[in-house]
Design an enzyme around this catalytic site. Structure first.
Site, PDB file in Angstrom:
ATOM      1  N   ASP A  86       0.839  -1.196   0.000  1.00 54.45           N
ATOM      2  CA  ASP A  86       0.000   0.000   0.000  1.00 54.45           C
ATOM      3  C   ASP A  86       0.873   1.244   0.000  1.00 54.45           C
ATOM      4  OD1 ASP A  86       0.760  -0.787   2.684  1.00 54.45           O
ATOM      5  OD2 ASP A  86      -0.582   0.766   3.461  1.00 54.45           O
ATOM      6  N   GLU A 147       0.252  -1.102   5.938  1.00 53.08           N
ATOM      7  CA  GLU A 147       1.338  -0.579   6.766  1.00 53.08           C
ATOM      8  C   GLU A 147       1.264   0.927   6.928  1.00 53.08           C
ATOM      9  OE1 GLU A 147       5.323   1.076   7.716  1.00 53.08           O
ATOM     10  OE2 GLU A 147       4.086   1.393   5.920  1.00 53.08           O
TER      11      GLU A 147
END
Length: 379
Positions: A86, A147
């Site tokens: 991400d 994350e």
């Protein structure tokens, strides 16, 4: 046996392979976009003969991807390559930050943090497999989707998988001097909300109590608590829908970073003390996800750093090691006392900005480091 440092790593080949990774935008909050990114990565891993699992998010975010690379002991605990797919860049960022190379610089959203490092370490595995080089330990890959928001959905998965392995490699971007991270500061997040009293901003302004105004006052108070050892930053602010209404609700988010657990605990106490139900505007503060302190100088991690430094000297680079801010999933594995080497990915600048870029020459440099680590980390 083939020297892993002499494998035929090719810069242009790596850039060509990286391009679809960068042009598949994958902001954390867009689960479908993250899953498109995982599709691309899954294809690349399938070509390597990996056994692949897609693990759905319990929070409706993107999937995690776990893969075990071909090995006589495939699937057993050994080396864990841990990264996230991400990014902080919303879909459409490519219009402002297109993938492009200018000499030794290559630009693109998420290229530095941390798709570049993830790709380089997979390329090292690709070259090792093609050369018929068997690593002493089996390798497992775990790529996660969250994350950038503190790993709220996958922390348990990260910790459970990491406990199965002897070593954890986290190819987050290298520190500014090219060094690795062997410890990380603690990070806590907070969700703030002020609640006031609505009124018509033109007809009855004095009857309202602005939630926006109260939150705005708090920005200076909160960021003014920053010290060298414990920082506070209000980075998200949402409120209002109609300019002719006094806003009754305002939401914000704060991030606190501290060098030690004691300093973090003190910072958390300061934030929670700002809760107030007195006066006309209520301030409510809820604690969000936390990354624990990863204390430096753990023996297993220091042994990994020493090995990385030996490999670095052979390929002509110097790799220092120190604690750092900016959380990663290495916080969790390091906190557990597991040998973890973090920030061993590509070199660059401007992560999380519209100038995010890497230094192209770091691709082959880091691929050689990766190959060396995969081949010299033993049981």
């Amino acid at each position: 046996m083939t020297n892993p440092l002499n494998l035929p790593f090719d810069t242009d080949e790596m850039l060509a392979g990286l391009r679809p990774w960068i042009e598949t935008e994958s902001p954390t909050f867009d689960g479908a976009a993250v899953n498109r990114m995982m599709d691309v990565v899954q294809h690349d891993l399938a070509v390597l003969g990996a056994r692949i699992e897609r693990i759905p998010s319990p929070m409706g975010l993107g999937d995690s991807l776990r893969a075990t690379l071909p090995h006589p002991r495939q699937g057993e605990g050994g080396i864990l390559l841990l990264g996230h797919m991400d990014t902080v860049h919303p879909v459409g960022t490519l219009a402002k930050l297109p993938y492009k190379r200018e000499g030794n610089i290559c630009y693109g959203p998420g290229l530095m943090d941390m798709k570049g490092g993830n790709y380089v370490y997979l390329d090292a595995l690709r070259k090792l497999l093609a050369a018929g080089v068997e690593t002493p330990l089996p390798v497992t890959v775990l790529f996660t989707p969250d994350e950038e928001i503190g790993t709220p959905a996958t922390r348990a998965l990260v910790e459970a998988e990491a406990k199965r392995h002897k070593y954890i490699l986290v190819p987050e971007p290298a520190r500014p001097d090219g060094g690795a991270v062997i410890g990380r500061y603690a990070i806590a997040r907070f969700n703030l909300q002020t609640r006031g009293r609505p009124s018509h901003a033109g007809w009855a302004l004095s009857e309202g109590r602005s939630a926006i105004a109260e939150m705005a006052k708090s920005v200076g108070v909160i960021e003014g608590m920053t010290t060298e050892d414990c920082t506070f930053s209000l980075g998200v602010f949402h409120a209002g829908q109609w300019v002719n209404c006094v806003s009754s609700v305002c939401d914000a988010e704060v991030l606190t970073m501290a060098k030690t657990q004691e300093q973090l605990d003190a910072g958390v106490a300061k934030m929670m003390a700002l809760n107030s139900d007195k006066g006309d505007v209520i301030m409510e503060i809820r604690r969000g996800v936390t990354r624990p302190v990863w204390e430096p100088d753990q023996p297993g991690t220091m042994a990994m750093l020493k090995l990385a430094q030996e490999i670095g000297s052979e390929i002509g680079i110097e790799i220092s090691g120190s604690s750092a801010g900016g959380g990663s999933d290495g916080n969790f594995t390091g906190f557990l006392g597991l040998p973890t080497l973090d920030s061993i990915g590509v070199r660059g600048k401007g992560l999380h900005t519209l100038q995010e870029h890497i230094y192209v020459d770091s691709l082959t440099e880091r691929a050689k480091l990766a190959a060396g680590l995969f081949c010299r980390l033993t049981g």
